[in-house]
Write a protein that holds these residues in place. Structure first.
Motif, PDB file in Angstrom:
ATOM      1  N   GLU A 404      38.747  45.140  38.676  1.00  0.00           N
ATOM      2  CA  GLU A 404      39.169  43.895  38.046  1.00  0.00           C
ATOM      3  C   GLU A 404      40.615  43.598  38.431  1.00  0.00           C
ATOM      4  OE1 GLU A 404      37.410  41.623  35.437  1.00  0.00           O
ATOM      5  OE2 GLU A 404      36.151  42.397  37.048  1.00  0.00           O
ATOM      6  N   SER A 405      40.962  42.329  38.476  1.00  0.00           N
ATOM      7  CA  SER A 405      42.324  41.953  38.867  1.00  0.00           C
ATOM      8  C   SER A 405      42.811  40.789  38.034  1.00  0.00           C
ATOM      9  CB  SER A 405      42.379  41.582  40.350  1.00  0.00           C
ATOM     10  OG  SER A 405      41.593  40.430  40.610  1.00  0.00           O
ATOM     11  N   ALA A 406      44.127  40.723  37.889  1.00  0.00           N
ATOM     12  CA  ALA A 406      44.770  39.616  37.177  1.00  0.00           C
ATOM     13  C   ALA A 406      46.213  39.532  37.644  1.00  0.00           C
ATOM     14  CB  ALA A 406      44.704  39.837  35.668  1.00  0.00           C
ATOM     15  N   GLY A 407      46.639  38.312  37.967  1.00  0.00           N
ATOM     16  CA  GLY A 407      48.020  38.116  38.397  1.00  0.00           C
ATOM     17  C   GLY A 407      48.385  38.932  39.615  1.00  0.00           C
ATOM     18  N   LEU A 441      36.715  29.613  38.895  1.00  0.00           N
ATOM     19  CA  LEU A 441      36.621  30.332  40.161  1.00  0.00           C
ATOM     20  C   LEU A 441      35.772  29.597  41.191  1.00  0.00           C
ATOM     21  CD1 LEU A 441      36.038  33.961  38.804  1.00  0.00           C
ATOM     22  CD2 LEU A 441      38.146  33.041  39.795  1.00  0.00           C
ATOM     23  N   ALA A 442      34.849  28.771  40.732  1.00  0.00           N
ATOM     24  CA  ALA A 442      33.955  28.088  41.667  1.00  0.00           C
ATOM     25  C   ALA A 442      34.689  27.100  42.559  1.00  0.00           C
ATOM     26  CB  ALA A 442      32.850  27.358  40.906  1.00  0.00           C
ATOM     27  N   THR A 443      35.866  26.657  42.142  1.00  0.00           N
ATOM     28  CA  THR A 443      36.570  25.629  42.912  1.00  0.00           C
ATOM     29  C   THR A 443      37.935  26.069  43.432  1.00  0.00           C
ATOM     30  OG1 THR A 443      37.452  24.724  40.839  1.00  0.00           O
ATOM     31  CG2 THR A 443      35.436  23.731  41.717  1.00  0.00           C
ATOM     32  N   GLY A 444      38.315  27.312  43.188  1.00  0.00           N
ATOM     33  CA  GLY A 444      39.636  27.724  43.653  1.00  0.00           C
ATOM     34  C   GLY A 444      39.917  29.186  43.411  1.00  0.00           C
ATOM     35  N   ALA A 445      41.130  29.575  43.678  1.00  0.00           N
ATOM     36  CA  ALA A 445      41.546  30.958  43.518  1.00  0.00           C
ATOM     37  C   ALA A 445      41.687  31.312  42.046  1.00  0.00           C
ATOM     38  CB  ALA A 445      42.871  31.186  44.241  1.00  0.00           C
ATOM     39  N   ALA A 446      41.608  32.611  41.765  1.00  0.00           N
ATOM     40  CA  ALA A 446      41.645  33.082  40.386  1.00  0.00           C
ATOM     41  C   ALA A 446      42.938  32.694  39.686  1.00  0.00           C
ATOM     42  CB  ALA A 446      41.451  34.599  40.354  1.00  0.00           C
ATOM     43  N   GLU A 447      44.049  32.760  40.411  1.00  0.00           N
ATOM     44  CA  GLU A 447      45.331  32.476  39.763  1.00  0.00           C
ATOM     45  C   GLU A 447      45.481  31.004  39.379  1.00  0.00           C
ATOM     46  OE1 GLU A 447      45.921  32.725  44.282  1.00  0.00           O
ATOM     47  OE2 GLU A 447      44.978  33.913  42.691  1.00  0.00           O
ATOM     48  N   ASP A 450      41.907  27.978  34.823  1.00  0.00           N
ATOM     49  CA  ASP A 450      42.406  27.752  33.470  1.00  0.00           C
ATOM     50  C   ASP A 450      42.040  28.899  32.538  1.00  0.00           C
ATOM     51  OD1 ASP A 450      43.615  25.300  34.028  1.00  0.00           O
ATOM     52  OD2 ASP A 450      41.741  24.205  33.748  1.00  0.00           O
ATOM     53  N   PHE A 451      40.916  29.575  32.842  1.00  0.00           N
ATOM     54  CA  PHE A 451      40.491  30.721  32.043  1.00  0.00           C
ATOM     55  C   PHE A 451      40.213  31.895  32.974  1.00  0.00           C
ATOM     56  CE2 PHE A 451      38.936  26.950  29.729  1.00  0.00           C
ATOM     57  CZ  PHE A 451      39.631  27.109  28.536  1.00  0.00           C
ATOM     58  N   ARG A 452      40.594  33.087  32.542  1.00  0.00           N
ATOM     59  CA  ARG A 452      40.282  34.284  33.328  1.00  0.00           C
ATOM     60  C   ARG A 452      40.088  35.437  32.358  1.00  0.00           C
ATOM     61  NH1 ARG A 452      37.773  36.981  36.138  1.00  0.00           N
ATOM     62  NH2 ARG A 452      38.380  38.104  38.018  1.00  0.00           N
ATOM     63  N   PHE A 453      38.830  35.807  32.152  1.00  0.00           N
ATOM     64  CA  PHE A 453      38.511  36.881  31.227  1.00  0.00           C
ATOM     65  C   PHE A 453      38.102  38.115  32.011  1.00  0.00           C
ATOM     66  CE2 PHE A 453      37.594  32.913  28.947  1.00  0.00           C
ATOM     67  CZ  PHE A 453      38.436  33.086  27.852  1.00  0.00           C
ATOM     68  N   LEU A 454      38.802  39.208  31.763  1.00  0.00           N
ATOM     69  CA  LEU A 454      38.525  40.455  32.458  1.00  0.00           C
ATOM     70  C   LEU A 454      37.303  41.150  31.865  1.00  0.00           C
ATOM     71  CD1 LEU A 454      42.174  41.873  32.645  1.00  0.00           C
ATOM     72  CD2 LEU A 454      40.913  40.706  34.471  1.00  0.00           C
TER      73      LEU A 454
END
Length: 489
Positions: A404-407, A441-447, A450-454
């Motif tokens: 998993e990744s974030a930031g 995520l379907a339209t762009g990079a994770a960063e 608007d929402f990112r749940f690990l």
């Protein structure tokens, strides 16, 4: 489609099965609880936590019969259906508690019988048998196929595949489709290629980046022992609704296999399992849709509506019990509530309630009870306040799964971190308004999402002596109270 002779035969079979069940349950009160949900919604975890909590002393303050001490004992018993695999409770529990891995996803039907000895409010001792039936939600989405012709299914499937973001994922299949003439002679190799490319498209739609939910036929993604059979080797063609396929044509070949799929896969599931259910919980991973984007949320909404339409719902009566059982309680559950701070749990529940509003409105006059809850059958995180400058953010603490990744940071699966998952909006309506409602995520990079749940690993639990540890949860007791609380009064 017209009510056929085969439909009448199926109705007769269902009535005969209902009479047998009624006779058995008259002397041994039994509730058949269906547990389903779409991919990665947490069906296996829900059942494992339910059984463990009832048999090993869970904390269920909202489950009245348990909290008041009226349940004397709950224990597993041999399941009644010899042809159905047993739910691998012990294996799944070991994965959660000892290995700290989430159990493998449901790919087939399974069953487990739980016997509950309890005392009624009037003091009488009674026994309730709870038969838990676990099945993939993808199978449920196959049931509408029983009322459709091959041509209707083809038109609907192709129209869906030409919408964003599916159109990009279906490009290779569409290119092959353009080379096929439905009226041409039947061609096994062309059919095999079409079925493979169509299945690849469905599999791509299910990827977590897109998180699509409407993916029938369900067995294409979980074929089991039917892999490679003609009943799973067909695909949509560009054909008009109402037209007749020429004898010996590729079109006729697809029609024949589509009907075989209904006969071999869909009807037996409906007759032997689905039509016998009394209560139902439908689990939904709404957070996966938030990660992906608005298209995934709309797809989830359509899938849930399709699922509710499949149920024969209504108030259970003596007549219905004798001839055609009805599902009189359905609970829709937004899972993984522990991935949010508790201040957003009501908002998550509101999103799911909004997603099923139209479907529930069609069923509100049937007498069935329908509810929505945000829960975590096994809570993987804790809550904390984390300083951010002069502010303190409501955060969650947990161990992200390896990879998993974030930031820009990747997690190793062993390090506990504090994260601020963000706030869901107070009003869920804007999330459903158009494809630009939010970025995923379907339209762009994770960063840029608007929402990112690990995804988090199951919690590390401490044993108290030789006893197995209690599995922490969020609102599992509320789910139990709704689903079977009335049966234990």
């Amino acid at each position: 489609m017209a009510f056929s002779f085969q439909d009448m035969v199926e109705e007769a079979r269902l009535s005969a099965r209902a009479l047998i069940d009624y006779g058995e349950h008259f002397f041994n009160p039994t509730v058949r609880l269906g547990v389903t949900g779409l991919s990665r919604a947490g069906k296996t975890v829900f059942i494992t936590a339910l059984i463990h909590g009832l048999t090993r002393g869970g904390r269920f303050p909202v489950f009245e019969a348990y909290a008041s001490g009226r349940i004397a004992r709950a224990h597993l018993a041999p399941q009644p259906d010899d042809a159905v695999p047993r739910f691998a409770y012990e294996t799944h529990l070991r994965a959660l508690v000892e290995e700290r891995h989430w159990p493998t996803s449901t790919v087939d039907i399974s069953e487990l019988r739980l016997v509950i000895d309890y005392q009624r409010h009037n003091g009488a001792d009674r026994t309730l048998t709870l038969d838990i039936v676990d099945y993939p939600g993808e199978w449920l989405l196959d049931l509408p196929l029983l009322q459709k012709s091959y041509e209707q299914w083809s038109v609907e499937s192709l129209a869906l595949s030409r919408e964003a973001p599916r159109a990009h994922l279906a490009a290779e299949w569409h290119a092959h489709l353009a080379t096929l003439r439905p009226e041409a002679r039947e061609d096994e190799q062309a059919t095999l290629t079409a079925a493979k490319l169509f299945t690849d498209y469905l599999r791509a739609c299910r990827d977590e980046r897109f998180a699509m939910s409407l993916l029938p036929p369900g067995r294409f993604l979980m074929p089991g022992n039917l892999a490679g059979s003609p009943a799973l080797t067909f695909a949509p063609l560009d054909v008009p609704v109402g037209a007749q396929a020429p004898d010996g044509s590729l079109w006729a070949m697809m029609v024949r296999r589509f009907e075989a799929y209904k006969d071999v896969v869909v009807r037996p599931f409906f007759r032997d399992h689905f039509a016998r259910l009394d209560r139902q919980i439908v689990l939904a991973d709404a957070l996966a849709a938030f990660n992906s984007g608005p298209e995934a949320l709309h797809d989830l909404e359509a899938a849930l509506a399709g699922i509710l339409d499949c149920f024969n719902i209504g108030r259970s009566t003596l007549l219905s019990s004798l001839f055609r059982p009805r599902i009189d309680r359905i609970l829709f559950a937004a899972t993984k509530a522990d991935h949010l701070h508790h201040s957003s749990h009501d908002r998550l529940e509101a999103v799911l309630r909004r997603a099923v509003t139209q479907a529930v409105a069609r069923a509100e006059n049937t007498g069935a009870a329908i509810d929505v809850v945000a829960l975590a059958a096994v809570r993987a995180t804790r809550e904390a306040q984390v300083a951010h400058g002069r502010d303190k953010l409501p955060s969650i603490l947990g161990t992200p799964a390896a990879g998993e990744s974030a930031g820009g940071e990747f997690f190793d699966g062993n390090t506990e971190v504090a994260t601020f998952p963000g706030d869901l909006p107070l009003d869920p309506e804007p999330l459903f308004n158009g494809t630009d409602a939010f970025r995923g995520l379907a339209t762009g990079a994770a960063e840029k999402s608007d929402f990112r749940f690990l995804r988090f690993r199951p919690p590390k639990l401490e044993r108290e002596g030789t006893d197995e540890p209690t599995l922490p949860h969020i609102r599992l007791d509320r789910a139990l109270q709704f689903l079977i609380g009335d049966k234990l009064s």
